[in-house]
Design a protein around this motif. Structure first.
Motif, PDB file in Angstrom:
ATOM      1  N   LYS A  13      16.753  -0.764  -5.496  1.00 27.05           N
ATOM      2  CA  LYS A  13      16.743  -1.923  -4.576  1.00 27.05           C
ATOM      3  C   LYS A  13      17.499  -3.105  -5.047  1.00 27.05           C
ATOM      4  N   HIS A  99      17.477   2.806   5.436  1.00 28.50           N
ATOM      5  CA  HIS A  99      16.113   2.333   4.595  1.00 28.50           C
ATOM      6  C   HIS A  99      15.411   1.238   5.546  1.00 28.50           C
ATOM      7  N   GLU A 171      10.160   7.866   5.235  1.00 25.42           N
ATOM      8  CA  GLU A 171       9.327   6.851   4.299  1.00 25.42           C
ATOM      9  C   GLU A 171       8.643   6.020   5.557  1.00 25.42           C
ATOM     10  N   ALA A 175       3.871   2.703   4.103  1.00 30.34           N
ATOM     11  CA  ALA A 175       3.464   3.236   2.835  1.00 30.34           C
ATOM     12  C   ALA A 175       4.486   2.610   1.758  1.00 30.34           C
ATOM     13  N   ILE A 176       5.348   1.767   1.968  1.00 19.60           N
ATOM     14  CA  ILE A 176       6.548   1.210   1.172  1.00 19.60           C
ATOM     15  C   ILE A 176       6.205  -0.036   0.351  1.00 19.60           C
ATOM     16  N   GLY A 177       6.323   0.019  -0.911  1.00 17.18           N
ATOM     17  CA  GLY A 177       6.333  -1.144  -1.660  1.00 17.18           C
ATOM     18  C   GLY A 177       4.776  -1.590  -2.096  1.00 17.18           C
ATOM     19  N   GLY A 217       7.463   6.461  -0.322  1.00 17.10           N
ATOM     20  CA  GLY A 217       6.413   5.513   0.036  1.00 17.10           C
ATOM     21  C   GLY A 217       5.293   5.496  -0.956  1.00 17.10           C
ATOM     22  N   SER A 218       5.267   4.491  -2.001  1.00 17.20           N
ATOM     23  CA  SER A 218       4.401   4.628  -2.995  1.00 17.20           C
ATOM     24  C   SER A 218       3.857   5.994  -3.582  1.00 17.20           C
ATOM     25  N   VAL A 219       5.141   6.868  -4.062  1.00 10.33           N
ATOM     26  CA  VAL A 219       4.913   7.944  -4.695  1.00 10.33           C
ATOM     27  C   VAL A 219       4.444   7.469  -6.344  1.00 10.33           C
ATOM     28  N   ILE A 238      11.570   7.950  -4.619  1.00 12.35           N
ATOM     29  CA  ILE A 238      10.495   7.047  -5.464  1.00 12.35           C
ATOM     30  C   ILE A 238      10.910   5.703  -5.600  1.00 12.35           C
ATOM     31  N   GLY A 239      10.315   4.466  -5.524  1.00 11.55           N
ATOM     32  CA  GLY A 239      10.720   3.167  -5.883  1.00 11.55           C
ATOM     33  C   GLY A 239      10.213   2.884  -7.266  1.00 11.55           C
ATOM     34  N   ARG A 240       9.259   1.906  -6.833  1.00  6.29           N
ATOM     35  CA  ARG A 240       8.516   1.413  -8.103  1.00  6.29           C
ATOM     36  C   ARG A 240       8.113   2.333  -9.436  1.00  6.29           C
TER      37      ARG A 240
HETATM   38  P1  PGA Z   1       8.089   2.386  -3.405  1.00  2.00           P
HETATM   39  O1  PGA Z   1       9.257   2.276  -2.632  1.00  2.00           O
HETATM   40  O2  PGA Z   1       7.919   3.813  -4.047  1.00  2.00           O
HETATM   41  O3  PGA Z   1       7.999   1.407  -4.253  1.00  2.00           O
HETATM   42  O4  PGA Z   1       6.919   2.459  -2.429  1.00  2.00           O
HETATM   43  C1  PGA Z   1       9.662   3.469  -1.738  1.00  2.00           C
HETATM   44  C2  PGA Z   1      11.169   3.179  -1.140  1.00  2.00           C
HETATM   45  O5  PGA Z   1      11.381   2.119  -0.636  1.00  2.00           O
HETATM   46  O6  PGA Z   1      12.086   3.877  -1.093  1.00  2.00           O
END
Ligand code: PGA
Length: 261
Positions: A13, A99, A171, A175-177, A217-219, A238-240
């Motif tokens: 991001k 996205h 996604e 569930a994201i972020g 989404g929050s994996v 995966i994000g964070r």
């Molecule tokens: P997240 O991000 O794992 O931090 O929820 C996922 C994404 O935005 O692709």
């Protein structure tokens, strides 16, 4: 069902400077160098400004590199956009399109996303198309309808010859972020099944089976193994939880161990 391959990647991001991206990539490639790529497709999607340096920091055979977005024209008066030719120039292989943050914060509509998908495919990129339902669509019980619309619209007019370079990430917006709640593996599997069925309708069974479906989404390290254990989940986006190389490589090892032990 044994998976031929597992797809694991992250989009950083609007985080990480050029130097931070390079040290992340170097560390991640060192930590995963010993893992056979026969069963692993590992990818990182950093910021545009880090792409060129990123290409030098990790070889493509170890980590594939992606861009977070792309315009639908080779060139033109599109201030603030980035052309497929510019992405080619810096060695990008994957282009992420649609996205949730692009759809919902920047108001990219179905037609914009479709034009981007077709353009990226035509330029030979691997297209990572993201789809996902909102909280309202989930609560109304029309999540699969929402997914079908996003998928069918984005792929409308796509020649089947490009399917071998199409990846789809499911996604869910909710569930994201940081404020997101990860989907349960059963819920995610049901949505992946709906996506697979839609691909079958569009392109036929054989063709649809080659398209990897990734969940995002929050994996995290707690839910990754459970998610990848589902039949229709071929990868995790995966994000964070992937932005620290050690943490990400621990997830990668756990996932590979669980699938190919
Ligand atoms: P997240 O991000 O794992 O931090 O929820 C996922 C994404 O935005 O692709």
């Amino acid at each position: 069902m044994t998976k031929r391959r597992v797809y694991l990647g992250t989009n950083t991001k609007m985080y990480k400077s050029i130097a931070q991206t390079c040290s992340f990539l170097k560390e991640l490639s060192e930590l995963t160098a010993g893992l056979s790529r026969e069963h692993l497709e590992l990818f990182v999607i950093p910021s545009y400004t880090a792409l060129e340096a990123a290409r030098k920091a990790a070889p493509p055979s170890i980590i594939k590199l992606g861009a977070q977005n792309m315009a639908w024209l080779d060139e033109g008066p599109l201030t603030g956009e980035i052309s497929p030719l510019m992405l080619r120039e810096v060695g990008v292989e994957i282009v992420e399109i649609g996205h949730s943050e692009r759809r919902h914060i920047f108001r990219e509509d179905l037609e914009t996303i479709r034009k981007k998908v077709l353009c990226a495919a035509r330029h030979g990129f691997t297209v990572l198309l993201c789809v996902g339902e909102t909280t309202e669509e989930k609560e109304a019980g029309c999540m699969d309808d929402a997914l079908r619309i996003q998928l069918k619209s984005a792929l409308h007019g796509l020649s089947p010859e490009y399917l071998s370079r199409l990846w789809v990430a499911y996604e869910p917006v909710w569930a994201i972020g940081e404020n997101g709640t990860p989907a349960s593996r059963e819920y995610a599997e049901a949505r992946h099944k709906a996506l697979r069925e839609t691909l079958c309708q569009l392109f036929g069974q054989g063709a649809a089976e080659v398209v990897p479906l990734l969940y995002g989404g929050s994996v995290n390290s707690e839910n990754a193994v459970g998610l990848i254990g589902m039949d229709h989940i071929d990868g995790l986006f995966i994000g964070r939880s992937a932005w620290d190389a050690r943490r990400f490589s621990a997830i990668i090892r756990d996932v590979l161990d669980s699938v190919y032990r």
